[in-house]
Scaffold this motif. Structure first.
Motif, PDB file in Angstrom:
ATOM      1  N   ASP A 188       0.843  -1.191   0.000  1.00 40.63           N
ATOM      2  CA  ASP A 188       0.000   0.000   0.000  1.00 40.63           C
ATOM      3  C   ASP A 188       0.881   1.245   0.000  1.00 40.63           C
ATOM      4  O   ASP A 188       1.729   1.427   0.879  1.00 40.63           O
ATOM      5  N   ASP A 189       0.680   2.111  -0.990  1.00 40.41           N
ATOM      6  CA  ASP A 189       1.502   3.316  -1.127  1.00 40.41           C
ATOM      7  C   ASP A 189       1.434   4.240   0.086  1.00 40.41           C
ATOM      8  O   ASP A 189       2.339   5.034   0.309  1.00 40.41           O
ATOM      9  N   ALA A 190       0.372   4.166   0.865  1.00 41.98           N
ATOM     10  CA  ALA A 190       0.206   5.062   2.006  1.00 41.98           C
ATOM     11  C   ALA A 190       0.882   4.562   3.281  1.00 41.98           C
ATOM     12  O   ALA A 190       0.913   5.275   4.281  1.00 41.98           O
ATOM     13  N   VAL A 191       1.443   3.357   3.249  1.00 37.78           N
ATOM     14  CA  VAL A 191       2.087   2.804   4.443  1.00 37.78           C
ATOM     15  C   VAL A 191       3.314   3.633   4.796  1.00 37.78           C
ATOM     16  O   VAL A 191       4.168   3.908   3.950  1.00 37.78           O
ATOM     17  N   LEU A 192       3.384   4.042   6.039  1.00 37.97           N
ATOM     18  CA  LEU A 192       4.519   4.812   6.534  1.00 37.97           C
ATOM     19  C   LEU A 192       5.716   3.884   6.694  1.00 37.97           C
ATOM     20  O   LEU A 192       5.623   2.831   7.324  1.00 37.97           O
ATOM     21  N   VAL A 193       6.849   4.263   6.100  1.00 46.11           N
ATOM     22  CA  VAL A 193       8.045   3.430   6.205  1.00 46.11           C
ATOM     23  C   VAL A 193       9.135   4.086   7.042  1.00 46.11           C
ATOM     24  O   VAL A 193      10.097   3.428   7.422  1.00 46.11           O
ATOM     25  N   TYR A 196      10.916   8.189   8.603  1.00 46.15           N
ATOM     26  CA  TYR A 196      10.970   9.647   8.608  1.00 46.15           C
ATOM     27  C   TYR A 196      12.326  10.107   8.101  1.00 46.15           C
ATOM     28  O   TYR A 196      13.352   9.484   8.387  1.00 46.15           O
ATOM     29  N   ALA A 243       7.439  12.592   7.140  1.00 44.90           N
ATOM     30  CA  ALA A 243       7.050  11.192   6.943  1.00 44.90           C
ATOM     31  C   ALA A 243       7.398  10.752   5.528  1.00 44.90           C
ATOM     32  O   ALA A 243       7.254  11.503   4.565  1.00 44.90           O
ATOM     33  N   HIS A 294       6.514   7.642   2.916  1.00 48.09           N
ATOM     34  CA  HIS A 294       5.580   6.540   2.702  1.00 48.09           C
ATOM     35  C   HIS A 294       6.115   5.574   1.654  1.00 48.09           C
ATOM     36  O   HIS A 294       7.073   5.863   0.943  1.00 48.09           O
ATOM     37  N   TRP A 295       5.477   4.412   1.583  1.00 50.53           N
ATOM     38  CA  TRP A 295       5.917   3.355   0.687  1.00 50.53           C
ATOM     39  C   TRP A 295       6.044   3.853  -0.752  1.00 50.53           C
ATOM     40  O   TRP A 295       6.962   3.462  -1.470  1.00 50.53           O
TER      41      TRP A 295
END
Length: 91
Positions: free
Chosen positions: A12-17, A19, A24, A26-27
């Motif tokens: 999912d492109d919105a997943v935080l990976v 900082y 933030a 994201h993926w």
């Protein structure tokens, strides 16, 4: 077990990976970095790539791209001149 190809293409492109500099990441952004590395590696005839990167997210992008390209990552413990010289002689 999920394959690397499936992970890179279906997360999912919105997943935080992580900082970076307080912002933030994201993926989707990490996937873009991976794709840039993959383009570079496509034209690289080497099968072993020396990878040293202080930024953990840049390291992750490069490492995933190396693996996805079917190449081997050589990961030194530091980037001191002596270490690099030794690695260059062997790889």
């Amino acid at each position: 077990m999920i394959s690397l190809h499936n992970l890179l293409s279906s997360a999912d492109d919105a997943v935080l990976v992580g900082y970076r500099d307080g912002s933030a990441l994201h993926w989707a952004a990490l996937r873009q970095q991976i794709a840039k590395w993959q383009l570079t590696l496509t034209n690289c005839p080497a099968t072993q790539i020396i990878l040293y990167q202080r930024d953990s997210l840049a390291f992750a992008a490069a490492l995933l791209a190396i693996w996805h390209s079917g190449k081997t990552a050589i990961i030194p413990g530091d980037n001191l001149p002596g270490t690099l010289q030794l690695l260059i002689q062997h790889y």
